[in-house]
Design an enzyme around this catalytic site. Structure first.
Site, PDB file in Angstrom:
ATOM      1  N   TYR A  97      45.890  67.205  27.653  1.00 13.83           N
ATOM      2  CA  TYR A  97      46.231  68.213  26.651  1.00 13.83           C
ATOM      3  C   TYR A  97      46.347  69.597  27.288  1.00 13.83           C
ATOM      4  CZ  TYR A  97      45.305  64.633  23.172  1.00 13.83           C
ATOM      5  OH  TYR A  97      45.349  63.479  22.430  1.00 13.83           O
ATOM      6  N   ASN A 121      52.641  65.633  14.886  1.00 16.42           N
ATOM      7  CA  ASN A 121      53.949  65.146  15.296  1.00 16.42           C
ATOM      8  C   ASN A 121      54.497  64.172  14.262  1.00 16.42           C
ATOM      9  OD1 ASN A 121      56.196  64.236  16.711  1.00 16.42           O
ATOM     10  ND2 ASN A 121      55.005  62.996  18.123  1.00 16.42           N
ATOM     11  N   CYS A 129      53.899  61.837  21.922  1.00 19.77           N
ATOM     12  CA  CYS A 129      52.512  62.285  21.983  1.00 19.77           C
ATOM     13  C   CYS A 129      51.581  61.199  22.512  1.00 19.77           C
ATOM     14  CB  CYS A 129      52.051  62.788  20.626  1.00 19.77           C
ATOM     15  SG  CYS A 129      52.283  61.634  19.282  1.00 19.77           S
ATOM     16  N   HIS A 130      52.060  59.955  22.546  1.00 21.75           N
ATOM     17  CA  HIS A 130      51.231  58.884  23.115  1.00 21.75           C
ATOM     18  C   HIS A 130      51.016  59.072  24.616  1.00 21.75           C
ATOM     19  CE1 HIS A 130      55.373  57.385  23.632  1.00 21.75           C
ATOM     20  NE2 HIS A 130      54.907  56.774  24.710  1.00 21.75           N
ATOM     21  N   GLU A 156      55.613  51.198  28.917  1.00 19.72           N
ATOM     22  CA  GLU A 156      56.323  52.151  29.772  1.00 19.72           C
ATOM     23  C   GLU A 156      55.927  51.972  31.231  1.00 19.72           C
ATOM     24  OE1 GLU A 156      55.693  56.037  28.091  1.00 19.72           O
ATOM     25  OE2 GLU A 156      56.879  55.545  26.318  1.00 19.72           O
TER      26      GLU A 156
END
Length: 163
Positions: A97, A121, A129-130, A156
């Site tokens: 963050y 979001n 945001c993940h 991913e």
């Protein structure tokens, strides 16, 4: 609604851009989170052409497929900078963050503002945001649940290794 390995992904668009996306069986769950100005627009849901194709491509392993889909969501100029910084976090990577705050041109101490932007979001996973994790370790929170966040990151990571 688009099927994914972690449940349905609902999409809402208005004025030709994606205004809401999320892992919800009922698009109304996302609609109620929209500000009144967006709720007043004529919105479309379901298989939204390019956005839906981007999701299918993403699920097929093209992990950067969501990057080019136009999105719009409300927020202050600072919030918009944070959302832009989020969209620039490459698929297959994560940031803290504090680092996200820095990438948005804010001091590292603005980590709470970054966390707030993630929590508010409206266009997940297109605004990814993940990909933001606490600097203290673990996965942190995710509006659609830690299980979904873990799956997105694993997908991913695995797809990035193949690609």
């Amino acid at each position: 609604m688009l099927p994914t390995p972690v449940g349905p992904l609902a999409l809402l668009s208005g004025s030709g851009v994606l205004v809401a996306a999320g892992f919800a069986a009922d698009p109304m769950e996302m609609f109620v989170r929209l500000p009144h100005a967006l709720q007043a627009l004529p919105l479309r849901e379901g298989d939204l052409g390019d956005a839906a194709q981007a999701v299918r491509d993403y699920l097929d392993g093209k992990i950067d497929a969501l990057d080019g889909v136009p999105v719009e969501q409300p927020g202050t100029p600072t919030r918009q900078r944070l959302y832009e910084a989020l969209r620039n976090v490459p698929a297959g990577t994560t940031v803290s963050y504090g680092r996200l705050a820095e990438q948005a041109g804010l001091p590292r101490t603005a980590a709470r503002a970054a966390g707030s932007a993630c929590a508010q979001n409206l266009v997940a996973p297109f605004v990814p945001c993940h990909r933001v994790l606490p600097s203290t370790g673990g996965y942190g929170g995710y509006y659609y649940g830690t299980r979904v966040k873990e799956w997105l990151l694993a997908h991913e990571s695995q797809s990035g290794e193949r690609g």
